[in-house]
Design a protein around this motif. Structure first.
Motif, PDB file in Angstrom:
ATOM      1  N   GLY A 128       0.795  -1.223   0.000  1.00 10.99           N
ATOM      2  CA  GLY A 128       0.000   0.000   0.000  1.00 10.99           C
ATOM      3  C   GLY A 128       0.824   1.267   0.000  1.00 10.99           C
ATOM      4  O   GLY A 128       2.009   1.271   0.351  1.00 10.99           O
ATOM      5  N   LEU A 156      -5.219  -3.844  -4.091  1.00 10.95           N
ATOM      6  CA  LEU A 156      -5.442  -2.424  -3.787  1.00 10.95           C
ATOM      7  C   LEU A 156      -6.478  -1.896  -4.752  1.00 10.95           C
ATOM      8  O   LEU A 156      -6.439  -2.201  -5.957  1.00 10.95           O
ATOM      9  CB  LEU A 156      -4.141  -1.635  -3.906  1.00 10.95           C
ATOM     10  N   ASN A 201      -2.203   1.956  -7.627  1.00 10.40           N
ATOM     11  CA  ASN A 201      -1.316   2.349  -6.555  1.00 10.40           C
ATOM     12  C   ASN A 201       0.134   2.325  -7.026  1.00 10.40           C
ATOM     13  O   ASN A 201       0.425   1.931  -8.160  1.00 10.40           O
ATOM     14  CB  ASN A 201      -1.516   1.382  -5.388  1.00 10.40           C
TER      15      ASN A 201
END
Length: 769
Positions: free
Chosen positions: A71, A232, A236
């Protein structure tokens, strides 16, 4: 004995994102009855094609665990500036949960009507809803679960049963702040594949792979359902740079002693062409060949690009339908000279690095190019902007203006010849004749040779253009995209005349050229040619290997030489993974059906086409092929029903009437055949074969007058048609009108002096002595 000339059904299935659906009317494109093209991504440049060992070519297909994607907050700790630039970008906002901060549209009980459908956007219990037409043609309430994009428009996604997520056709214009229809001039019936609630606007298939990170579509063919997963929700950091777990672990373990270990993608050390290829995964029309993208291998191990052909491109390579930039960019001199995406666009914000002509001035000397002496426009005007001459654009999805990235000089002369656009006429709102005359006054004759000078004539089927296509395909200095497209376009000129060329191209250094060559040769039912695909089972690119396996369909496993057995089995597994991955597309199911038909398995072939129609019951291209398969399998009632369904759904489509007529004729249902041929002549009055076959049917009924009239009608359209003239001469001879027959035969001898049959026929009718 008279022989009926059958109508060869040539179709190509276009697998395209929902952004710009093709007109519903049937498109007949160059492809054989059992070869269907997908729409499709690109290449990694190589200097020489050298088959490598199996250990090198069979890249891992293992999927990456979501836990390996950490992330953006983990990235932010060390890469603050990059994170700041990325935050709020189109990548960041590619997909979001629908809430009060992400939804831009007006959901205050707003109504919007287009194409007879009224949608109402409202809020309820803290959520966002729409009341609009559903898959049954009736209005229903749907909750918005995701937003899609941010500018210049935002779309909204609804959850459906069986794991499906659907994108609304009505979108929010985030520039003008209003609702609008993505396709205001395009009527779509609720039962069609292109309806927002069906396949054409399905997020799982059409959108997810590029709008989220580490996507696995997870389509289940048996239940026709999805279990799509991603690591995600948006595009990202790790969507581009790869999973960060190893990188973070190395940094934590080595601290200040850390040096790059090569675990990340798109770094400062990535070469220009490799960088472009890595961006291309999501910025091009593509056919997918792997189950899920896992950063293993190269681009062509996962995808293959749509080549230059209509209706995706104009014949010269300019954008027509959406190509998502990459297919255009690799045509350009910019790409050939190692310019990459990040030379113009900031890698993280995606914004242009400079405004106006300063962007081009990074490489092009301003004193030479940014002057009226070069562009012949007043400084500071729109006409003086480099992009308006060299990167004209089009609007897609209603309000999304995108520029052509092939970076070309306007060619009004080609516009006059091939109907291609040019920036001069487009900007000045004048015709192509004016543009060409103005071009000559300003610049004189065209002084640079562009690949389109050879490609456009071939794509448009100009006489003798095959020579230019061969020259282009053989010229390794030309872009791979152009060369491969020339290989494909050469099939317009009877492939069997150029077999040796194609066999040579199977060993070309360019994987695009190899892939295009396999596609073309696969359409020829020749066992010796099929065997030429065997070495490509060891091709370095997965997409080319799979194409070769598909080309080998007519070869049974027992016929595969021992030296290729192991590779054959491995590529067979890759092929069926590719088929299963695309089995939620009509084209994917058809490709599998065609594989079995090539294997001689009519039963599975028919089942495949029937399965395809379950996905899109209005796909009459598939239904026409199925009707012919039913006929070949002696299932005449099913064939007749299929042809008539096409007529009901596409009443103006002449080939359906024609095909049914030919079937009736061969079944000795002469009266029914005549009825259908007469309808076919009304729908396609310029089709000569209709009149030819209609004459034969009337002759069979001993209706001499109508038999003659049918041939005469055809000759009014094409007075020198060889088949019609000979048939009329034979008709007159058969019915004791020798003088009329001789007059036509004299004409045939004059028109076709190399055919001795006509002279001999004339001699037989002439009195001796």
């Amino acid at each position: 004995m008279a022989i009926f000339v059958s109508y060869q059904l040539n179709v190509s299935f276009v697998i395209c994102p929902f952004k710009n659906p093709i007109k519903k009317s049937l498109l007949l494109l160059k492809s054989s009855l059992f070869i269907f093209a997908f729409i499709i991504i690109s290449c990694k440049k190589e200097s020489k094609y050298i088959p490598v060992s199996e250990n090198d070519i069979f890249a891992s297909t293992e999927q990456i665990p979501d836990s390996h994607f950490l992330g953006d907050q983990n990235c932010k700790e060390c890469h603050k500036d990059q994170f700041k630039a990325w935050k709020g970008s189109d990548h960041d906002k590619a997909m979001q949960l629908a809430d009060s901060t992400s939804v831009l549209g007006d959901f205050n009980n707003e109504k919007f009507t287009s194409q007879g459908v009224t949608s109402r956007f409202y809020k309820k219990e803290g959520g966002f809803y729409v009341n609009t037409e559903g898959p049954d043609g009736k209005n229903h309430d749907y909750k918005i679960v995701y937003t899609f994009g941010i500018t210049p428009l935002q779309q909204y996604i609804v959850a459906f049963p069986d794991g499906r997520f659907q994108c609304l056709r009505t979108a929010w214009d985030s520039v003008k702040n209003k609702w609008f229809d993505l396709y205001p001039d395009f009527k779509v019936v609720h039962s069609e594949w292109l309806h927002w609630s069906r396949g054409g606007l399905n997020w799982n298939t059409m959108c997810s792979d590029c709008h989220s990170t580490n996507v696995r579509k997870n389509y289940d063919f048996k239940t026709n359902s999805y279990h799509t997963k991603y690591a995600l929700i948006n595009v990202n950091c790790e969507a581009c740079h790869g999973p960060g777990k190893q990188h973070v672990d190395d940094v934590k373990r080595l601290g200040n002693n850390y040096t790059a270990t090569g675990t990340m993608q798109m770094t400062l050390n990535t070469k220009p062409h490799d960088l472009v290829d890595q961006c291309a995964r999501c910025h091009i029309r593509r056919e997918q060949f792997s189950e899920a993208f896992n950063f293993e291998g190269t681009l062509l191990d996962h995808y293959f690009p749509q080549l230059i052909e209509e209706p995706i491109y104009y014949p010269d390579g300019q954008i027509l339908d959406e190509d998502y930039v990459y297919g255009s960019f690799i045509q350009s001199k910019m790409y050939q000279n190692n310019v990459a995406c990040n030379n113009c666009h900031d890698s993280h914000s995606l914004k242009l690095k400079f405004e106006g002509n300063a962007l081009c001035a990074q490489c092009h000397i301003p004193e030479k190019f940014n002057t009226p002496k070069h562009h012949f426009h007043d400084m500071g005007t729109e006409g003086a902007q480099c992009v308006n001459c060299h990167m004209p654009g089009k609007y897609y999805m209603g309000n999304d203006f995108r520029r052509d990235h092939s970076f070309r000089i306007p060619r009004p002369d080609q516009s006059l010849q091939y109907g291609t656009p040019n920036a001069c006429a487009g900007c000045h709102k004048k015709d192509n004749t004016w543009a060409w005359e103005s071009f000559q006054k300003l610049f004189g004759a065209v002084d640079s040779i562009h690949f389109s000078d050879k490609l456009a004539p071939g794509i448009t089927g100009q006489p003798n253009a095959h020579t230019g296509l061969i020259e282009l395909a053989n010229n390794i200095k030309q872009p791979e995209m152009a060369r491969a497209s020339a290989v494909k376009a050469l099939s317009n000129y009877n492939t069997e005349n150029f077999i040796n060329n194609y066999l040579k191209w199977l060993n070309d250094a360019s994987p695009l050229v190899r892939g295009a060559s396999v596609d073309v040769l696969s359409e020829i039912n020749n066992a010796d040619l099929v065997k030429s695909f065997l070495p490509l089972l060891n091709d370095p690119k997965r997409s080319v290997r799979i194409k070769a396996f598909y080309g080998l369909s007519a070869l049974s496993e027992s016929q595969v030489p021992e030296t290729y057995k192991q590779s054959y089995q491995k590529v067979k597994k890759e092929f069926f993974t590719h088929i299963n991955t695309n089995s939620d597309f009509v084209g994917g199911r058809i490709k599998e059906a065609n594989y079995y038909l090539k294997q001689g398995n009519m039963k599975k072939g028919i089942e495949g086409y029937e399965s395809a129609l379950k996905l899109d019951n209005i796909n009459n291209q598939a239904r026409l092929t199925l009707a012919n398969l039913y006929y070949n399998n002696k299932e005449y009632n099913k064939a007749e029903a299929a042809f008539k369904t096409v007529m009901e759904q596409e009443p103006e489509y002449g080939p359906a009437y024609y095909s049914l007529a030919l079937m009736f004729a061969e079944l000795e249902r002469t009266d029914d055949a005549i009825v259908q041929l007469k309808k076919a002549s009304e729908k396609m009055p310029d089709n000569i074969r209709v009149y030819y076959n209609l004459s034969l049917l009337y002759d069979k009924k001993q209706d001499q007058k109508n038999a003659e009239n049918s041939l005469v009608k055809g000759l009014k359209i094409d007075g020198n048609n060889e088949s019609l003239l000979y048939a009329l001469a034979y008709h007159y001879s058969k019915h004791d009108q020798p003088e009329k027959a001789k007059n036509i035969l004299v004409r045939l001898v004059q028109l076709y002096p190399n055919n001795p049959q006509y002279a001999n026929f004339l001699q037989q009718l002439s009195p001796k002595g």
